[in-house]
Design a protein around this motif. Sequence first.
Motif, PDB file in Angstrom:
ATOM      1  N   UNK A   1     -15.367 -16.972  14.740  1.00  0.00           N
ATOM      2  CA  UNK A   1     -15.679 -17.976  15.751  1.00  0.00           C
ATOM      3  C   UNK A   1     -14.385 -18.326  16.464  1.00  0.00           C
ATOM      4  N   UNK A   2     -14.412 -18.256  17.784  1.00  0.00           N
ATOM      5  CA  UNK A   2     -13.245 -18.592  18.597  1.00  0.00           C
ATOM      6  C   UNK A   2     -13.517 -19.919  19.287  1.00  0.00           C
ATOM      7  N   UNK A   3     -12.587 -20.835  19.131  1.00  0.00           N
ATOM      8  CA  UNK A   3     -12.678 -22.146  19.766  1.00  0.00           C
ATOM      9  C   UNK A   3     -11.570 -22.230  20.801  1.00  0.00           C
ATOM     10  N   UNK A   4     -11.951 -22.384  22.054  1.00  0.00           N
ATOM     11  CA  UNK A   4     -10.981 -22.536  23.138  1.00  0.00           C
ATOM     12  C   UNK A   4     -10.762 -24.020  23.382  1.00  0.00           C
TER      13      UNK A   4
ATOM     14  N   UNK B   1     -18.084 -19.825   9.589  1.00  0.00           N
ATOM     15  CA  UNK B   1     -17.522 -18.502   9.907  1.00  0.00           C
ATOM     16  C   UNK B   1     -16.549 -18.066   8.826  1.00  0.00           C
ATOM     17  N   UNK B   2     -16.347 -16.764   8.729  1.00  0.00           N
ATOM     18  CA  UNK B   2     -15.332 -16.282   7.774  1.00  0.00           C
ATOM     19  C   UNK B   2     -13.940 -16.484   8.358  1.00  0.00           C
ATOM     20  N   UNK B   3     -13.868 -16.562   9.703  1.00  0.00           N
ATOM     21  CA  UNK B   3     -12.602 -16.757  10.398  1.00  0.00           C
ATOM     22  C   UNK B   3     -12.835 -17.652  11.610  1.00  0.00           C
TER      23      UNK B   3
ATOM     24  N   UNK C   1     -18.909 -16.832  19.372  1.00  0.00           N
ATOM     25  CA  UNK C   1     -18.915 -16.008  18.162  1.00  0.00           C
ATOM     26  C   UNK C   1     -18.626 -14.571  18.567  1.00  0.00           C
ATOM     27  N   UNK C   2     -17.677 -13.939  17.907  1.00  0.00           N
ATOM     28  CA  UNK C   2     -17.341 -12.547  18.184  1.00  0.00           C
ATOM     29  C   UNK C   2     -18.227 -11.621  17.353  1.00  0.00           C
ATOM     30  N   UNK C   3     -18.275 -10.359  17.748  1.00  0.00           N
ATOM     31  CA  UNK C   3     -19.079  -9.366  17.040  1.00  0.00           C
ATOM     32  C   UNK C   3     -18.642  -9.215  15.587  1.00  0.00           C
ATOM     33  N   UNK C   4     -17.351  -9.452  15.306  1.00  0.00           N
ATOM     34  CA  UNK C   4     -16.855  -9.303  13.934  1.00  0.00           C
ATOM     35  C   UNK C   4     -17.148 -10.528  13.066  1.00  0.00           C
TER      36      UNK C   4
ATOM     37  N   UNK D   1     -13.211 -20.405   4.871  1.00  0.00           N
ATOM     38  CA  UNK D   1     -12.869 -19.698   6.110  1.00  0.00           C
ATOM     39  C   UNK D   1     -11.357 -19.666   6.308  1.00  0.00           C
ATOM     40  N   UNK D   2     -10.895 -18.648   7.013  1.00  0.00           N
ATOM     41  CA  UNK D   2      -9.496 -18.620   7.469  1.00  0.00           C
ATOM     42  C   UNK D   2      -9.446 -19.383   8.778  1.00  0.00           C
ATOM     43  N   UNK D   3      -8.315 -20.001   9.067  1.00  0.00           N
ATOM     44  CA  UNK D   3      -8.130 -20.821  10.266  1.00  0.00           C
ATOM     45  C   UNK D   3      -6.821 -20.390  10.906  1.00  0.00           C
TER      46      UNK D   3
END
Length: 110
Positions: free
Chosen positions: A11-14, A40-42, A5-8, A73-75
């Motif tokens: 959510x980043x999925x690698x 997440x919103x993004x 999860x980023x500060x903004x 959410x945006x994807x």
Amino acid sequence: MTTRRQADGATVVDVRGSLDAATVDVVRAALLDVLHRERPRLMIVDLTFVTFMDSMGIGMLVAGHEAARDVGARFLLCNPSEFVHRQLRITGLTDLFGLPSTAGAQTYRI
């Protein structure tokens, strides 16, 4: 696959390895779990280390996009290899995933 999860709030999925018939069910389940649990919103799916993707992988990404839309959410995808970008370009999906129409152009930065 790892998530962070980023500060903004994004959510980043690698994702790593191949996105094909042998792996898509596990990756799809994990993406959907994160979307429904964290809302997440993004959601950004980082494809830096995806080495191969076939039609099953493309279908899984489309399913993730639809699930994200359903929870508001945006994807977005980022950092696809030339091979992966070409697969998405050929299928006409670059715009859907927030990618430029040409590989190597600026993509979403994480």
